[in-house]
Design a protein around this motif. Structure first.
Motif, PDB file in Angstrom:
ATOM      1  N   THR A 125      31.383  43.331  38.207  1.00 46.45           N
ATOM      2  CA  THR A 125      31.907  44.292  39.180  1.00 46.45           C
ATOM      3  C   THR A 125      32.689  43.570  40.268  1.00 46.45           C
ATOM      4  O   THR A 125      33.781  44.006  40.653  1.00 46.45           O
ATOM      5  CB  THR A 125      30.766  45.121  39.791  1.00 46.45           C
ATOM      6  N   THR A 128      35.984  42.639  39.143  1.00 49.88           N
ATOM      7  CA  THR A 128      36.701  43.843  38.690  1.00 49.88           C
ATOM      8  C   THR A 128      37.109  43.754  37.219  1.00 49.88           C
ATOM      9  O   THR A 128      38.189  44.209  36.841  1.00 49.88           O
ATOM     10  CB  THR A 128      37.942  44.161  39.571  1.00 49.88           C
ATOM     11  N   GLY A 130      34.885  44.752  34.404  1.00 47.97           N
ATOM     12  CA  GLY A 130      34.418  45.976  33.791  1.00 47.97           C
ATOM     13  C   GLY A 130      34.454  45.984  32.277  1.00 47.97           C
ATOM     14  O   GLY A 130      35.255  46.674  31.665  1.00 47.97           O
ATOM     15  N   ILE A 149      31.937  47.353  45.845  1.00 51.91           N
ATOM     16  CA  ILE A 149      33.393  47.196  45.837  1.00 51.91           C
ATOM     17  C   ILE A 149      33.919  47.159  47.271  1.00 51.91           C
ATOM     18  O   ILE A 149      34.739  46.300  47.622  1.00 51.91           O
ATOM     19  CB  ILE A 149      34.051  48.316  45.005  1.00 51.91           C
ATOM     20  N   THR A 152      32.772  43.930  49.018  1.00 52.09           N
ATOM     21  CA  THR A 152      33.573  42.806  48.532  1.00 52.09           C
ATOM     22  C   THR A 152      34.955  42.826  49.165  1.00 52.09           C
ATOM     23  O   THR A 152      35.447  41.802  49.640  1.00 52.09           O
ATOM     24  CB  THR A 152      33.699  42.859  46.995  1.00 52.09           C
ATOM     25  N   PHE A 153      35.572  43.988  49.165  1.00 50.41           N
ATOM     26  CA  PHE A 153      36.926  44.130  49.700  1.00 50.41           C
ATOM     27  C   PHE A 153      36.974  43.755  51.177  1.00 50.41           C
ATOM     28  O   PHE A 153      37.880  43.056  51.613  1.00 50.41           O
ATOM     29  CB  PHE A 153      37.412  45.572  49.491  1.00 50.41           C
ATOM     30  N   THR A 157      36.182  39.207  50.888  1.00 48.84           N
ATOM     31  CA  THR A 157      37.585  38.803  50.928  1.00 48.84           C
ATOM     32  C   THR A 157      37.909  38.130  52.258  1.00 48.84           C
ATOM     33  O   THR A 157      38.590  37.102  52.297  1.00 48.84           O
ATOM     34  CB  THR A 157      38.503  40.024  50.697  1.00 48.84           C
TER      35      THR A 157
END
Length: 182
Positions: A125, A128, A130, A149, A152-153, A157
């Protein structure tokens, strides 16, 4: 000239020490993930599980933001090269633990049976990729995937960017120290 040589050796020793410290800390975190008795989390104790999940992620995010600030403000005692990778690793293990806990509820995560599966799904995940071999079917599992998600973003990051900035700064300083402009 000799003092320059001693500085270079000391820097090399410090770098080696940091890498060794990180490797040991990462090994301890992963070992703890596989050995800690977390099977009581999940559907049997949903309030405790969600509270621990939220508080742990909030604490890690706070510590990451603090380290990112140290990098951006060029704080003299900052150790982002040591702390940030450990916090990033810890956040990955927190999400893996959440997925493992959710998988105890039938139909929540299809294909996730073990802690290794949970860690694998977390990394898939995160990257990304999948593959589709493990899928979140339940609403709680989908919520955690969305949170991962977003987390993480936003946080991972920013942390990776701060590490990159720190590395660039260190390399530029070393280059300037070895090749001063005339």
């Amino acid at each position: 000239m000799e003092s320059s040589h001693h500085r270079e050796r000391a820097t090399a020793r410090n770098t080696l020490w940091r890498w060794l410290t990180q490797a040991v800390a990462a090994a301890v975190l992963v070992t703890a993930y596989f050995l800690l008795p977390i099977d009581d989390l999940g559907p049997r104790r949903p309030t405790l599980s969600w509270t621990l999940f939220g508080l742990t992620l909030a604490l890690i995010a706070t510590l990451l933001i603090q380290q990112i600030g140290h990098v951006l403000l060029d704080h003299p005692h900052a150790r982002p090269g040591l702390v940030i990778p450990l916090l990033m690793s810890l956040s990955i293990l927190v999400f893996a633990t959440a997925y493992q806990a959710l998988a105890q509820h039938p139909g929540e995560l299809i294909g996730l049976d073990t802690r290794l599966d949970a860690l694998y799904f977390t990394l898939v995940t995160l990257a990304t990729i999948g593959y589709g071999d493990i899928t979140p079917h339940g609403q709680a599992a989908r919520l955690v995937a969305i949170l991962q998600i977003l987390y993480t973003f936003i946080f991972l990051t920013a942390a990776a960017t701060a590490l990159s900035h720190q590395l660039r700064t260190v390399l530029l300083r070393r280059r300037t120290d070895h090749h001063p402009e005339p």
